[in-house]
Scaffold this motif. Structure first.
Motif, PDB file in Angstrom:
ATOM      1  N   ALA A  33      78.627   6.006  98.813  1.00 17.80           N
ATOM      2  CA  ALA A  33      79.261   5.867 100.125  1.00 17.80           C
ATOM      3  C   ALA A  33      78.629   6.822 101.131  1.00 17.80           C
ATOM      4  O   ALA A  33      78.391   6.460 102.292  1.00 17.80           O
ATOM      5  N   SER A  34      78.345   8.059 100.691  1.00 15.69           N
ATOM      6  CA  SER A  34      77.779   9.048 101.618  1.00 15.69           C
ATOM      7  C   SER A  34      76.359   8.685 102.025  1.00 15.69           C
ATOM      8  O   SER A  34      75.919   9.001 103.134  1.00 15.69           O
ATOM      9  N   LEU A  35      75.630   8.000 101.133  1.00 14.64           N
ATOM     10  CA  LEU A  35      74.248   7.611 101.440  1.00 14.64           C
ATOM     11  C   LEU A  35      74.164   6.221 102.060  1.00 14.64           C
ATOM     12  O   LEU A  35      73.111   5.831 102.573  1.00 14.64           O
ATOM     13  N   GLY A  36      75.265   5.478 101.969  1.00 17.28           N
ATOM     14  CA  GLY A  36      75.269   4.120 102.517  1.00 17.28           C
ATOM     15  C   GLY A  36      74.353   3.183 101.761  1.00 17.28           C
ATOM     16  O   GLY A  36      73.740   2.285 102.352  1.00 17.28           O
ATOM     17  N   SER A  37      74.260   3.378 100.439  1.00 17.92           N
ATOM     18  CA  SER A  37      73.343   2.572  99.653  1.00 17.92           C
ATOM     19  C   SER A  37      73.886   2.403  98.229  1.00 17.92           C
ATOM     20  O   SER A  37      74.552   3.289  97.697  1.00 17.92           O
ATOM     21  N   THR A  38      73.580   1.258  97.620  1.00 13.33           N
ATOM     22  CA  THR A  38      73.919   1.039  96.223  1.00 13.33           C
ATOM     23  C   THR A  38      72.809   1.602  95.356  1.00 13.33           C
ATOM     24  O   THR A  38      71.633   1.255  95.521  1.00 13.33           O
ATOM     25  N   LEU A  39      73.176   2.486  94.421  1.00 15.24           N
ATOM     26  CA  LEU A  39      72.182   3.181  93.609  1.00 15.24           C
ATOM     27  C   LEU A  39      72.038   2.601  92.207  1.00 15.24           C
ATOM     28  O   LEU A  39      70.982   2.741  91.588  1.00 15.24           O
ATOM     29  N   PHE A  40      73.097   1.978  91.706  1.00 10.38           N
ATOM     30  CA  PHE A  40      73.081   1.460  90.345  1.00 10.38           C
ATOM     31  C   PHE A  40      73.550   0.004  90.314  1.00 10.38           C
ATOM     32  O   PHE A  40      74.352  -0.428  91.144  1.00 10.38           O
ATOM     33  N   VAL A  41      73.051  -0.709  89.329  1.00 11.38           N
ATOM     34  CA  VAL A  41      73.551  -2.031  88.990  1.00 11.38           C
ATOM     35  C   VAL A  41      74.220  -1.912  87.629  1.00 11.38           C
ATOM     36  O   VAL A  41      73.612  -1.436  86.667  1.00 11.38           O
ATOM     37  N   ARG A  42      75.504  -2.284  87.552  1.00  7.62           N
ATOM     38  CA  ARG A  42      76.230  -2.203  86.294  1.00  7.62           C
ATOM     39  C   ARG A  42      75.906  -3.418  85.432  1.00  7.62           C
ATOM     40  O   ARG A  42      75.904  -4.554  85.921  1.00  7.62           O
ATOM     41  N   THR A  43      75.600  -3.193  84.166  1.00  6.47           N
ATOM     42  CA  THR A  43      75.320  -4.269  83.217  1.00  6.47           C
ATOM     43  C   THR A  43      76.180  -4.074  81.976  1.00  6.47           C
ATOM     44  O   THR A  43      76.861  -3.057  81.840  1.00  6.47           O
ATOM     45  N   THR A  44      76.129  -5.033  81.074  1.00  4.97           N
ATOM     46  CA  THR A  44      76.916  -4.918  79.837  1.00  4.97           C
ATOM     47  C   THR A  44      76.395  -3.789  78.952  1.00  4.97           C
ATOM     48  O   THR A  44      77.121  -3.265  78.105  1.00  4.97           O
ATOM     49  N   ARG A  45      75.145  -3.399  79.139  1.00  4.64           N
ATOM     50  CA  ARG A  45      74.558  -2.340  78.315  1.00  4.64           C
ATOM     51  C   ARG A  45      74.627  -0.957  78.971  1.00  4.64           C
ATOM     52  O   ARG A  45      74.244   0.031  78.367  1.00  4.64           O
ATOM     53  N   GLY A  46      75.071  -0.903  80.197  1.00  3.28           N
ATOM     54  CA  GLY A  46      75.120   0.383  80.895  1.00  3.28           C
ATOM     55  C   GLY A  46      74.825   0.204  82.372  1.00  3.28           C
ATOM     56  O   GLY A  46      75.395  -0.684  83.010  1.00  3.28           O
ATOM     57  N   VAL A  47      73.936   1.023  82.893  1.00  3.67           N
ATOM     58  CA  VAL A  47      73.577   0.930  84.302  1.00  3.67           C
ATOM     59  C   VAL A  47      72.068   1.050  84.437  1.00  3.67           C
ATOM     60  O   VAL A  47      71.404   1.696  83.636  1.00  3.67           O
ATOM     61  N   THR A  48      71.540   0.405  85.462  1.00  5.79           N
ATOM     62  CA  THR A  48      70.126   0.542  85.809  1.00  5.79           C
ATOM     63  C   THR A  48      70.026   0.864  87.294  1.00  5.79           C
ATOM     64  O   THR A  48      70.915   0.528  88.080  1.00  5.79           O
ATOM     65  N   LEU A  49      68.947   1.533  87.668  1.00  4.46           N
ATOM     66  CA  LEU A  49      68.744   1.931  89.054  1.00  4.46           C
ATOM     67  C   LEU A  49      68.315   0.746  89.909  1.00  4.46           C
ATOM     68  O   LEU A  49      67.526  -0.099  89.479  1.00  4.46           O
ATOM     69  N   THR A  50      68.822   0.707  91.130  1.00 13.70           N
ATOM     70  CA  THR A  50      68.304  -0.214  92.133  1.00 13.70           C
ATOM     71  C   THR A  50      67.011   0.378  92.683  1.00 13.70           C
ATOM     72  O   THR A  50      66.618   1.501  92.332  1.00 13.70           O
ATOM     73  N   SER A  51      66.334  -0.335  93.565  1.00  6.19           N
ATOM     74  CA  SER A  51      65.108   0.210  94.170  1.00  6.19           C
ATOM     75  C   SER A  51      65.422   1.471  94.970  1.00  6.19           C
ATOM     76  O   SER A  51      64.656   2.441  94.964  1.00  6.19           O
ATOM     77  N   ASP A  52      66.598   1.476  95.672  1.00  6.42           N
ATOM     78  CA  ASP A  52      67.006   2.678  96.397  1.00  6.42           C
ATOM     79  C   ASP A  52      67.289   3.816  95.421  1.00  6.42           C
ATOM     80  O   ASP A  52      66.944   4.974  95.670  1.00  6.42           O
ATOM     81  N   GLY A  53      67.925   3.474  94.298  1.00 11.39           N
ATOM     82  CA  GLY A  53      68.214   4.488  93.289  1.00 11.39           C
ATOM     83  C   GLY A  53      66.952   5.088  92.702  1.00 11.39           C
ATOM     84  O   GLY A  53      66.872   6.299  92.468  1.00 11.39           O
ATOM     85  N   GLU A  54      65.946   4.246  92.459  1.00 10.43           N
ATOM     86  CA  GLU A  54      64.675   4.742  91.925  1.00 10.43           C
ATOM     87  C   GLU A  54      63.994   5.677  92.918  1.00 10.43           C
ATOM     88  O   GLU A  54      63.418   6.697  92.532  1.00 10.43           O
ATOM     89  N   ALA A  55      64.064   5.333  94.213  1.00  9.04           N
ATOM     90  CA  ALA A  55      63.463   6.193  95.230  1.00  9.04           C
ATOM     91  C   ALA A  55      64.147   7.557  95.261  1.00  9.04           C
ATOM     92  O   ALA A  55      63.492   8.597  95.354  1.00  9.04           O
ATOM     93  N   HIS A  95      83.712   7.833  89.675  1.00  2.96           N
ATOM     94  CA  HIS A  95      84.257   8.234  90.974  1.00  2.96           C
ATOM     95  C   HIS A  95      83.210   8.999  91.782  1.00  2.96           C
ATOM     96  O   HIS A  95      83.042   8.768  92.997  1.00  2.96           O
ATOM     97  N   THR A  96      82.491   9.908  91.124  1.00  4.49           N
ATOM     98  CA  THR A  96      81.470  10.708  91.806  1.00  4.49           C
ATOM     99  C   THR A  96      80.349   9.834  92.336  1.00  4.49           C
ATOM    100  O   THR A  96      79.879  10.008  93.465  1.00  4.49           O
ATOM    101  N   LEU A  97      79.909   8.877  91.525  1.00  2.00           N
ATOM    102  CA  LEU A  97      78.827   7.998  91.951  1.00  2.00           C
ATOM    103  C   LEU A  97      79.243   7.137  93.148  1.00  2.00           C
ATOM    104  O   LEU A  97      78.425   6.878  94.046  1.00  2.00           O
ATOM    105  N   LYS A  98      80.490   6.711  93.168  1.00  3.40           N
ATOM    106  CA  LYS A  98      80.976   5.936  94.310  1.00  3.40           C
ATOM    107  C   LYS A  98      80.943   6.773  95.583  1.00  3.40           C
ATOM    108  O   LYS A  98      80.571   6.300  96.650  1.00  3.40           O
ATOM    109  N   HIS A  99      81.342   8.058  95.467  1.00  5.30           N
ATOM    110  CA  HIS A  99      81.285   8.957  96.620  1.00  5.30           C
ATOM    111  C   HIS A  99      79.837   9.135  97.097  1.00  5.30           C
ATOM    112  O   HIS A  99      79.569   9.129  98.310  1.00  5.30           O
ATOM    113  N   LEU A 100      78.916   9.307  96.159  1.00  5.44           N
ATOM    114  CA  LEU A 100      77.511   9.507  96.533  1.00  5.44           C
ATOM    115  C   LEU A 100      76.961   8.268  97.213  1.00  5.44           C
ATOM    116  O   LEU A 100      76.274   8.365  98.251  1.00  5.44           O
TER     117      LEU A 100
END
Length: 304
Positions: free
Chosen positions: A45-67, A38-43
């Motif tokens: 939304a507030s930044l207007g960017s997708t930060l994570f990609v959900r995978t079967t093993r967990g999550v990885t950062l997008t390029s925006d997330g890495e920045a 829930h917190t990550l969805k709020h973040l």
């Protein structure tokens, strides 16, 4: 949403990115996995960017997330340093000092003071990272060390340097070059003799190159080495001439296994510097140690 809540959002983001798992982040933060999501969805939304990609093993950062993580990681390191500073102010019975310095500065400048400091505060853990002066400054800016011991001159707008012990570089050679000690050797004559120099990237190498270029000479070493100790060993064995801080080879000069060859003009003296991040106070243990280093060198607080 208040600033405190926003800070918590970034804390959730930090641990999720660091661990790569919503479940592990929840465990680290002692909250539920839905609360993390829930917190990550709020973040996002507030930044207007997708930060994570959900995978079967967990999550990885997008390029925006890495920045974003690049900055949040630094912020979390600074917060940890702040908390550590407050804890260390209470006493020096426990704690840690993280220092960066080159091999030669460790052996000839840092070690004698560390021996005294360790006897006074045996509960304080000491971590020393051996790197060149430029690499030490990079570690300092990354928050990986409390302070660095470096060769001056050095410049960085985010780093403050205080001059400590003065150093004098001298030209030395083995006994086979003893006849050169009779009269000053002009800088331009250095190219007539085999030279032993530190590898490119070391601040001492850069300082010597700049000195020579200032007199219209481009130095081309016969052999490049990775440490001052190797320079001294190769010079004693007669492989060529080397420029070394005089304090580092006083025993060899006294014993005659090295001879000092005067240069015309002499290499200008320089200083050891204690490097800290500007406007960021040192933890108590690190502050005490840095003060002892200055006192041991009869250094004045000449900040640059």
């Amino acid at each position: 949403m208040t600033e405190m809540h926003n800070m918590e959002w970034y804390r959730v983001f930090y641990w999720t990115a660091k661990l790569g798992s919503l479940t592990q982040a929840a465990g680290q933060l002692n909250i539920t996995q839905p609360a993390v999501s829930h917190t990550l969805k709020h973040l996002e939304a507030s930044l207007g960017s997708t930060l994570f990609v959900r995978t079967t093993r967990g999550v990885t950062l997008t390029s925006d997330g890495e920045a974003l993580y690049h900055y949040v990681d630094q912020a979390m390191r600074f917060i940890e340093m702040g908390e550590k500073t407050m804890a260390d102010r209470q006493d020096l019975l426990t704690g840690e000092v993280r220092i960066g310095a080159s091999d030669s500065l460790c052996a000839h400048y840092l070690l004698p003071v560390l021996e005294t400091f360790n006897r006074q505060y045996p509960g304080v853990r000491i971590r020393v990272t051996n790197r060149t002066s430029p690499e030490t400054i990079a570690l300092l800016k990354a928050g990986s060390i409390d302070f660095g011991i470096v060769h001056l001159p050095a410049e960085d707008e985010s780093v403050a340097f205080v001059k400590a012990a003065k150093q004098q570089d001298v030209l030395v050679g083995g006994p086979r070059y003893a006849e050169l000690a009779a009269r000053p050797l002009a800088v331009r004559q250095l190219v007539d003799w085999p030279l032993l120099m530190l590898e490119q990237g070391a601040s001492s190498r850069s300082y010597l190159d700049a000195y020579a270029r200032g007199h219209g000479v481009e130095l081309k070493p016969e052999i490049e080495l990775g440490s001052v100790e190797l320079l001294s060993s190769f010079a004693r064995s007669g492989f060529g001439l080397a420029v070394i801080v005089k304090d580092y080879v006083r025993a060899e000069l006294a014993a005659g296994s090295l001879v000092e060859i005067p240069l015309d003009p002499p290499i200008p003296a320089r200083h050891i510097g204690i490097a800290t991040l500007r406007h960021l106070p040192l933890p108590a243990a690190a502050r005490h140690l840095s003060e002892q280093l200055l006192a041991a060198a009869d250094g004045e607080e000449d900040w640059i």
